[in-house]
Scaffold this motif. Structure first.
Motif, PDB file in Angstrom:
ATOM      1  N   UNK A  10      -4.081   0.665  -6.178  1.00 30.17           N
ATOM      2  CA  UNK A  10      -3.958   1.051  -4.766  1.00 30.17           C
ATOM      3  C   UNK A  10      -3.689  -0.152  -3.869  1.00 30.17           C
ATOM      4  N   UNK A  11      -4.032  -1.350  -4.354  1.00 34.60           N
ATOM      5  CA  UNK A  11      -3.872  -2.554  -3.550  1.00 34.60           C
ATOM      6  C   UNK A  11      -4.976  -2.747  -2.531  1.00 34.60           C
ATOM      7  N   UNK A  12      -5.965  -1.841  -2.494  1.00 35.33           N
ATOM      8  CA  UNK A  12      -7.023  -1.892  -1.483  1.00 35.33           C
ATOM      9  C   UNK A  12      -8.301  -2.494  -2.066  1.00 35.33           C
ATOM     10  N   UNK A  13      -8.870  -3.448  -1.339  1.00 33.92           N
ATOM     11  CA  UNK A  13     -10.150  -4.048  -1.709  1.00 33.92           C
ATOM     12  C   UNK A  13     -11.211  -3.695  -0.678  1.00 33.92           C
ATOM     13  N   UNK A  14     -10.839  -3.777   0.602  1.00 27.97           N
ATOM     14  CA  UNK A  14     -11.818  -3.577   1.677  1.00 27.97           C
ATOM     15  C   UNK A  14     -11.233  -2.666   2.738  1.00 27.97           C
ATOM     16  N   UNK A  15     -12.033  -1.698   3.158  1.00 31.61           N
ATOM     17  CA  UNK A  15     -11.632  -0.782   4.224  1.00 31.61           C
ATOM     18  C   UNK A  15     -12.126  -1.338   5.551  1.00 31.61           C
ATOM     19  N   UNK A  16     -11.203  -1.887   6.339  1.00 27.70           N
ATOM     20  CA  UNK A  16     -11.585  -2.531   7.607  1.00 27.70           C
ATOM     21  C   UNK A  16     -12.140  -1.541   8.624  1.00 27.70           C
TER      22      UNK A  16
END
Length: 399
Positions: free
Chosen positions: A301-307
């Motif tokens: 997904x390329x996502x590490x952290x949801x800002x």
């Protein structure tokens, strides 16, 4: 060990690298980045940059993963995984080889690392017992993590906090244990090292349980592989003396003026780390959702952290789950397997049980948090490895 000008510079270099603090006025210009840039420029001028065939081979995998993360970034608009891979390569793979010309052997490195972490331990204990000193640190440098502004978690002169900080201190305790092994005939030095190890242990006690548990496991491991009746008697006497000190009453007396600090809550928090059944941390991690296999999680997904929500995008603290969710199932396996094989191959495992132990610790604690992408434990392992090889004249390095 002689505290001359050269060795003091080495201590400062190690302190700046492993604690990587950023001043509030210049948050992105961290101490680690400044020092690494200086070392790299120095190595270029001296033409002392070394290329290792194992590093070159592993770098192929890292490059592939980095390109994949950049493609995922286009879709996710989250650059954190690409940043993680970039800084992992700088701190954990390249820097240990740059330090080969700075440290003459592993003892030189261990001494510098041990003193740097002991200094930080004293700072940490001081900030824990003195709220005004703690506020001074918070007003000067950027400190991340949970519970940093109340009396529950101790901080030091570092931007790291909690478990990540405690694991750095574990590396300091481990360095002390290694030095004990090489000071068998020097009783006075051994006693000083033991005292500094205790100070390091106390710092992990008020920073985070991960480093404390790793340190205790390391102590047991060293006692097992270096069994010596005289030392067992000596250490038993020292342990008995220390055990007579009522640390709880002492801590309660020293923390009376700290707002928000509850001695019973602190005791329960420490004790929980040693409970094998119904451990709160283990249960909390087990309750975290593991994203199911799907097309998104297979390719990444390329996502590490949801800002927006200020939480991990995967919903899980584990480094393995975060990497799987971000890089994707296939690329996550490629990363962890290739990195593990790289460490195994480069250690030349014959008679290097110490390094095997560290590699084991690294891949175990990764279940709790992404410690591989917090860089310092991987940095510590590889630096020790290349210095071992330098001493043994292993033909690992080629200009």
């Amino acid at each position: 060990m002689i505290l001359n000008k050269s060795f003091i510079i080495k201590i400062i270099l190690i302190f700046f690298i492993i604690y990587d603090f950023g001043f509030i006025a210049f948050p992105s210009l961290t101490s680690g980045r400044v020092v690494l840039l200086a070392i790299f420029i120095y190595s270029l001028i001296k033409k002392d940059i070394l290329i290792n065939k194992e590093v070159a081979f592993f770098s192929i995998f890292i490059f592939i993963l980095f390109v994949a993360s950049l493609i995922q970034f286009i879709n996710s608009d989250d650059f954190k995984q690409s940043s993680r891979l970039f800084w992992f390569t700088i701190y954990s793979i390249i820097t240990p080889f740059l330090l080969l010309k700075i440290f003459k052997d592993k003892i030189d490195f261990l001494n510098a690392f041990f003193i740097a972490t002991t200094i930080q331990s004293i700072i940490t204990i001081g900030s824990f017992l003195n709220p005004e000193f703690k506020q001074f640190i918070l007003s000067a440098i950027v400190v991340g993590g949970n519970d940093i502004k109340d009396g529950f978690r101790a901080i030091g002169f570092t931007s790291a906090s909690g478990a990540a900080f405690s694991v750095i201190q574990f590396c300091g305790v481990f360095s002390g244990l290694m030095l004990l092994k090489y000071t068998r005939d020097n009783l006075i030095k051994s006693i000083f090292i033991l005292i500094f190890i205790v100070i390091g242990l106390l710092s992990t006690l008020i920073i985070g349980r991960t480093g404390l548990l790793c340190s205790i496991i390391a102590i047991i491991y060293f006692l097992f592989i270096n069994f010596n009746l005289k030392k067992v008697i000596l250490y038993s006497v020292i342990t008995f003396i220390i055990s007579q000190i009522n640390f709880i009453n002492l801590l309660e007396n020293q923390t009376e003026g700290i707002d928000g600090f509850n001695i019973e809550f602190f005791k329960n928090w420490i004790e929980d780390g040693f409970i094998l059944k119904n451990n709160n941390t283990v249960e909390a991690i087990s309750r975290m959702p593991i994203p199911p296999l799907s097309l998104n999680t297979i390719v990444g997904t390329g996502e590490v952290f949801n800002d927006e929500k200020s939480v991990n995008a995967s919903g899980h603290d584990s480094g393995y789950i975060q990497t799987y969710f971000s890089l994707g199932f296939v690329f996550a396996i490629v990363f962890y397997v290739s990195y593990f094989l790289f460490l195994i191959r480069i250690t030349k495992l014959k008679n290097l049980l110490i390094l095997l132990f560290l590699i084991f610790i690294l891949f175990v604690v990764e279940f709790k948090e992404p410690f591989i992408f917090k860089y310092i434990l991987p940095f510590y392992i590889l630096t020790l490895t290349v210095l071992y090889d330098k001493e043994r004249n292993v033909p690992l390095l080629n200009k």
